[in-house]
Design a protein around this motif. Structure first.
Motif, PDB file in Angstrom:
ATOM      1  N   THR A 290      95.357  17.358 -12.445  1.00 26.55           N
ATOM      2  CA  THR A 290      93.768  18.148 -12.718  1.00 26.55           C
ATOM      3  C   THR A 290      93.155  18.027 -14.012  1.00 26.55           C
ATOM      4  OG1 THR A 290      94.734  20.173 -13.045  1.00 26.55           O
ATOM      5  CG2 THR A 290      94.557  19.309 -10.708  1.00 26.55           C
ATOM      6  N   ALA A 291      94.279  17.990 -15.089  1.00 24.47           N
ATOM      7  CA  ALA A 291      93.633  18.456 -16.584  1.00 24.47           C
ATOM      8  C   ALA A 291      92.522  17.451 -16.948  1.00 24.47           C
ATOM      9  CB  ALA A 291      94.829  18.490 -17.283  1.00 24.47           C
ATOM     10  N   ALA A 292      92.705  16.162 -16.693  1.00 25.42           N
ATOM     11  CA  ALA A 292      91.850  15.135 -17.374  1.00 25.42           C
ATOM     12  C   ALA A 292      90.505  15.503 -16.623  1.00 25.42           C
ATOM     13  CB  ALA A 292      92.320  13.762 -17.124  1.00 25.42           C
ATOM     14  N   ARG A 293      90.418  15.642 -15.510  1.00 23.85           N
ATOM     15  CA  ARG A 293      89.145  15.742 -14.817  1.00 23.85           C
ATOM     16  C   ARG A 293      88.421  17.047 -15.082  1.00 23.85           C
ATOM     17  NH1 ARG A 293      87.084  12.821 -10.795  1.00 23.85           N
ATOM     18  NH2 ARG A 293      89.081  11.709 -10.301  1.00 23.85           N
ATOM     19  N   THR A 294      89.295  18.435 -15.047  1.00 22.66           N
ATOM     20  CA  THR A 294      88.604  19.530 -15.448  1.00 22.66           C
ATOM     21  C   THR A 294      88.124  19.346 -16.889  1.00 22.66           C
ATOM     22  OG1 THR A 294      90.528  20.490 -14.162  1.00 22.66           O
ATOM     23  CG2 THR A 294      89.196  21.779 -15.740  1.00 22.66           C
ATOM     24  N   ILE A 295      88.851  18.820 -17.883  1.00 21.72           N
ATOM     25  CA  ILE A 295      88.439  18.754 -19.209  1.00 21.72           C
ATOM     26  C   ILE A 295      87.023  18.180 -19.121  1.00 21.72           C
ATOM     27  CG2 ILE A 295      88.934  17.738 -21.570  1.00 21.72           C
ATOM     28  CD1 ILE A 295      91.769  18.557 -21.063  1.00 21.72           C
ATOM     29  N   ARG A 296      87.087  16.961 -18.615  1.00 16.60           N
ATOM     30  CA  ARG A 296      85.950  15.937 -18.416  1.00 16.60           C
ATOM     31  C   ARG A 296      84.657  16.916 -17.957  1.00 16.60           C
ATOM     32  NH1 ARG A 296      85.426  10.434 -18.323  1.00 16.60           N
ATOM     33  NH2 ARG A 296      83.295   9.648 -17.286  1.00 16.60           N
ATOM     34  N   SER A 297      84.927  17.881 -17.060  1.00 20.29           N
ATOM     35  CA  SER A 297      83.802  18.576 -16.452  1.00 20.29           C
ATOM     36  C   SER A 297      83.358  19.594 -17.349  1.00 20.29           C
ATOM     37  CB  SER A 297      84.099  19.287 -14.989  1.00 20.29           C
ATOM     38  OG  SER A 297      85.100  20.159 -15.274  1.00 20.29           O
ATOM     39  N   ILE A 298      84.122  20.027 -18.338  1.00 20.58           N
ATOM     40  CA  ILE A 298      83.712  20.883 -19.387  1.00 20.58           C
ATOM     41  C   ILE A 298      83.220  20.641 -20.667  1.00 20.58           C
ATOM     42  CG2 ILE A 298      84.514  23.280 -20.440  1.00 20.58           C
ATOM     43  CD1 ILE A 298      86.787  23.350 -18.516  1.00 20.58           C
ATOM     44  N   LEU A 299      83.246  19.193 -20.752  1.00 18.78           N
ATOM     45  CA  LEU A 299      82.705  18.686 -22.029  1.00 18.78           C
ATOM     46  C   LEU A 299      81.001  19.027 -22.366  1.00 18.78           C
ATOM     47  CD1 LEU A 299      84.163  15.050 -22.009  1.00 18.78           C
ATOM     48  CD2 LEU A 299      84.839  17.111 -23.396  1.00 18.78           C
ATOM     49  N   PRO A 300      80.374  18.990 -21.548  1.00 17.25           N
ATOM     50  CA  PRO A 300      78.815  19.466 -21.814  1.00 17.25           C
ATOM     51  C   PRO A 300      78.876  20.951 -22.464  1.00 17.25           C
ATOM     52  CG  PRO A 300      78.760  18.394 -19.844  1.00 17.25           C
ATOM     53  CD  PRO A 300      80.385  18.625 -20.171  1.00 17.25           C
ATOM     54  N   ARG A 301      79.797  21.837 -21.727  1.00 19.69           N
ATOM     55  CA  ARG A 301      79.884  23.082 -22.535  1.00 19.69           C
ATOM     56  C   ARG A 301      80.347  22.967 -23.782  1.00 19.69           C
ATOM     57  NH1 ARG A 301      77.287  27.767 -23.395  1.00 19.69           N
ATOM     58  NH2 ARG A 301      78.761  29.658 -23.144  1.00 19.69           N
ATOM     59  N   TYR A 302      81.510  22.327 -24.136  1.00 13.81           N
ATOM     60  CA  TYR A 302      81.967  22.364 -25.319  1.00 13.81           C
ATOM     61  C   TYR A 302      80.942  21.650 -26.333  1.00 13.81           C
ATOM     62  CZ  TYR A 302      86.762  22.290 -23.311  1.00 13.81           C
ATOM     63  OH  TYR A 302      87.657  22.463 -22.666  1.00 13.81           O
ATOM     64  N   ARG A 303      80.180  20.900 -26.006  1.00 13.08           N
ATOM     65  CA  ARG A 303      78.827  20.473 -26.838  1.00 13.08           C
ATOM     66  C   ARG A 303      78.093  21.650 -27.109  1.00 13.08           C
ATOM     67  NH1 ARG A 303      79.855  15.326 -24.001  1.00 13.08           N
ATOM     68  NH2 ARG A 303      78.195  16.121 -22.310  1.00 13.08           N
ATOM     69  N   GLN A 304      77.757  22.386 -26.205  1.00 17.00           N
ATOM     70  CA  GLN A 304      76.772  23.544 -26.256  1.00 17.00           C
ATOM     71  C   GLN A 304      77.355  24.445 -27.341  1.00 17.00           C
ATOM     72  OE1 GLN A 304      76.313  25.230 -22.596  1.00 17.00           O
ATOM     73  NE2 GLN A 304      74.584  23.769 -21.850  1.00 17.00           N
ATOM     74  N   LEU A 305      78.796  24.826 -27.218  1.00 18.43           N
ATOM     75  CA  LEU A 305      79.534  25.630 -28.044  1.00 18.43           C
ATOM     76  C   LEU A 305      79.735  25.142 -29.383  1.00 18.43           C
ATOM     77  CD1 LEU A 305      81.529  27.470 -25.471  1.00 18.43           C
ATOM     78  CD2 LEU A 305      79.534  28.218 -26.575  1.00 18.43           C
ATOM     79  N   GLY A 306      79.487  23.869 -29.714  1.00 18.69           N
ATOM     80  CA  GLY A 306      80.092  23.174 -30.965  1.00 18.69           C
ATOM     81  C   GLY A 306      81.264  23.146 -31.048  1.00 18.69           C
ATOM     82  N   LEU A 307      82.160  22.730 -29.936  1.00 23.04           N
ATOM     83  CA  LEU A 307      83.612  22.363 -30.065  1.00 23.04           C
ATOM     84  C   LEU A 307      83.788  21.127 -29.881  1.00 23.04           C
ATOM     85  CD1 LEU A 307      84.576  25.452 -27.465  1.00 23.04           C
ATOM     86  CD2 LEU A 307      84.880  25.701 -30.130  1.00 23.04           C
ATOM     87  N   ASP A 308      83.476  20.219 -31.065  1.00 22.21           N
ATOM     88  CA  ASP A 308      83.797  19.049 -31.191  1.00 22.21           C
ATOM     89  C   ASP A 308      85.376  18.589 -31.513  1.00 22.21           C
ATOM     90  OD1 ASP A 308      84.185  19.415 -34.028  1.00 22.21           O
ATOM     91  OD2 ASP A 308      82.306  18.984 -34.533  1.00 22.21           O
ATOM     92  N   ASP A 309      85.458  17.641 -31.496  1.00 23.17           N
ATOM     93  CA  ASP A 309      86.947  16.901 -31.818  1.00 23.17           C
ATOM     94  C   ASP A 309      87.615  17.412 -32.820  1.00 23.17           C
ATOM     95  OD1 ASP A 309      86.751  15.526 -29.321  1.00 23.17           O
ATOM     96  OD2 ASP A 309      86.502  13.653 -30.340  1.00 23.17           O
ATOM     97  N   ASP A 310      86.667  17.451 -34.120  1.00 23.06           N
ATOM     98  CA  ASP A 310      87.591  18.401 -35.206  1.00 23.06           C
ATOM     99  C   ASP A 310      87.831  19.712 -35.111  1.00 23.06           C
ATOM    100  OD1 ASP A 310      87.856  18.334 -38.288  1.00 23.06           O
ATOM    101  OD2 ASP A 310      86.298  19.518 -38.053  1.00 23.06           O
ATOM    102  N   VAL A 311      87.039  20.436 -34.406  1.00 22.41           N
ATOM    103  CA  VAL A 311      87.023  22.166 -34.290  1.00 22.41           C
ATOM    104  C   VAL A 311      88.494  21.954 -33.355  1.00 22.41           C
ATOM    105  CG1 VAL A 311      86.565  24.104 -33.099  1.00 22.41           C
ATOM    106  CG2 VAL A 311      84.906  22.669 -34.750  1.00 22.41           C
ATOM    107  N   LEU A 312      88.435  21.155 -32.069  1.00 23.74           N
ATOM    108  CA  LEU A 312      89.695  21.347 -31.371  1.00 23.74           C
ATOM    109  C   LEU A 312      91.135  20.798 -31.990  1.00 23.74           C
ATOM    110  CD1 LEU A 312      87.875  19.877 -28.220  1.00 23.74           C
ATOM    111  CD2 LEU A 312      88.443  22.507 -28.636  1.00 23.74           C
ATOM    112  N   SER A 313      91.035  19.794 -32.903  1.00 28.17           N
ATOM    113  CA  SER A 313      92.118  19.293 -33.560  1.00 28.17           C
ATOM    114  C   SER A 313      92.490  20.495 -34.705  1.00 28.17           C
ATOM    115  CB  SER A 313      91.549  18.158 -34.316  1.00 28.17           C
ATOM    116  OG  SER A 313      93.058  17.962 -35.045  1.00 28.17           O
ATOM    117  N   ARG A 314      91.608  21.154 -35.197  1.00 22.29           N
ATOM    118  CA  ARG A 314      92.095  22.091 -35.987  1.00 22.29           C
ATOM    119  C   ARG A 314      92.713  23.365 -35.178  1.00 22.29           C
ATOM    120  NH1 ARG A 314      86.450  23.353 -38.365  1.00 22.29           N
ATOM    121  NH2 ARG A 314      87.463  24.981 -39.171  1.00 22.29           N
ATOM    122  N   ALA A 315      92.108  23.807 -34.229  1.00 25.72           N
ATOM    123  CA  ALA A 315      92.564  24.937 -33.196  1.00 25.72           C
ATOM    124  C   ALA A 315      94.096  24.293 -32.670  1.00 25.72           C
ATOM    125  CB  ALA A 315      91.861  25.105 -32.219  1.00 25.72           C
TER     126      ALA A 315
END
Length: 418
Positions: free
Chosen positions: A112-137
């Motif tokens: 399930t994880a890949a599909r769930t993450i894909r569905s949340i990507l628009p919300r990540y963009r709204q919150l400014g959670l880009d690849d750099d932020v997630l990599s640091r986290a």
């Protein structure tokens, strides 16, 4: 008297609900639970294995969802299982917190994880959670929690803040959820009744079985990529389907797809892989399935079905008996649906269940060594039902280790809250 949905006759609905109560180890409890009367944590783990996953966005309700399926257990037994790492809490599907065993969590995330993450990507963009932020986290979690570390929600948010990642506005919650979907973090041991974040594979190392630690990415169309043809994925899909049916059958493939958010094509693939371990039957014009064995292959007891099953139950809010299926009409009359979810606000109240039918709600207040329970039946209770629900509430009070104070006014009148 509550009306049935057009499709289900009273007798068919009653039989379906009786079988689902048994599959979910509500009535009667499972044999493995009965065989471990002194090992509370093991009994809680057995229930968790049986159910595969139970909704757990409300921690207190989730604790009782486990306890109600293991009569004689206590809240301390649930926390002992969490502290031992045999039960964890995370987001295996639908972006919703569930309790499960660690390997079952890995099994579900592998699908399930890949599909769930894909569905949340628009919300990540709204919150400014880009690849750099997630990599640091991700680096923060790995560095700070590796080697036996653990952190509360606020402590982890403080670590993010120290690295310049603002956790407010749901950003921190989404960061934790993303790292949990990746299988890095989970909610594990308790501290003062609150769970701590830990590294999943360190806290509860993977065991043998299909799927743990394996994920299959999606292609540009959102379908599983070529790696999904790996036979291990087919095995994992089959186990996912079978385990859902073992703990909730009779149920349809549509029920499983709704519950898991697995695609119909992949659900059919999984069902075909385990078809020889399932029994089909047509109920209400639809093909339903039951699993021929439980999660531990042999956890059956020919005498379990002959044990008298108590007909009255005090189930928690968000319980899988109601939320494990998209069609709730067999258990809950449509005219009472809003009484379970007042204002349709997404919060499901704890339920009074008689012979498999939801007949009311209940609320609790904790104070000075006692739990005060207010019953809110949809219709006035008979003397038999009143006695049955009193026994059910005594079980709940014993689970908490508190004295019971019952609100007799609500019990007598059966009126809605003012």
């Amino acid at each position: 008297m509550a009306k049935r949905s057009a499709g289900w006759s009273a007798g068919a609905a009653r039989d379906l609900l009786r079988r689902r109560l048994a599959a979910q180890w509500i009535a009667p409890p499972g044999p493995k639970v009965q065989e471990n009367p002194r090992n509370g944590a093991a009994r809680i783990t057995a229930v968790t294995e049986r159910m595969l996953a139970l909704q757990a966005q409300d921690y207190g309700q989730a604790v009782w969802a486990l306890g109600v399926r293991a009569p004689g257990s206590t809240r301390s037994d649930v926390e002992a299982a969490l502290d031992a790492g045999t039960v964890v809490r995370s987001w295996p599907m639908r972006g919703t917190l569930h309790v499960s065993t660690p390997d079952d969590l890995r099994l579900m995330l592998s699908i399930t994880a890949a599909r769930t993450i894909r569905s949340i990507l628009p919300r990540y963009r709204q919150l400014g959670l880009d690849d750099d932020v997630l990599s640091r986290a991700r680096a923060i979690a790995t560095t700070e929690l590796r080697g036996g570390g653990r952190a509360s929600r606020d402590e982890f948010f403080a670590l993010l803040t120290a690295d310049g990642i603002e956790p407010g506005g749901q950003r921190g919650t989404h960061v934790i959820g993303r790292l949990a979907h990746e299988g890095l973090l989970c909610w594990g041991p308790t501290d003062g009744g609150r769970q701590q974040l830990v590294i999943l594979d360190e806290w509860a190392p993977p065991g043998p079985g299909p799927g743990p630690g394996i994920t299959w990415p999606l292609d540009e169309n959102g379908a599983p990529a070529a790696a999904s043809h790996d036979p291990r994925r087919t095995e994992a899909l089959g186990e996912f389907v079978r385990r859902y049916l073992a703990g909730r059958g009779p149920a349809t493939l549509k029920d499983f797809c709704w519950w898991s958010k697995v695609t119909v094509a992949e659900a059919k693939r999984g069902l075909d892989h385990v078809r020889d371990r399932l029994t089909p039957e047509v109920l209400d014009g639809a093909e339903h399935w039951t699993a021929d064995d439980g999660p531990d292959r042999g956890n059956t007891d020919s005498t379990s079905s002959t044990r008298p099953a108590p007909p009255f139950h005090a189930l928690p809010g968000f319980d899988e008996f109601l939320l494990g299926y998209p069609d709730r009409a067999p258990a809950l009359a449509p005219e009472f649906a809003e009484r379970i979810v007042p204002g349709n606000n997404g919060v499901f109240l704890p339920m009074l269940v008689a012979h498999g039918t939801v007949v009311g709600t209940w609320r609790r207040r904790l104070a000075s060594g006692a739990v005060t329970v207010t019953l809110d039946p949809f219709e006035p209770l008979s003397a038999t039902a009143r006695a049955g629900f009193t026994r059910a509430m005594l079980r709940y009070a014993d689970f908490l280790g508190l004295a019971l104070v019952l609100d007799e006014r609500r019990l007598e009148k059966g009126a809605p809250d003012a």
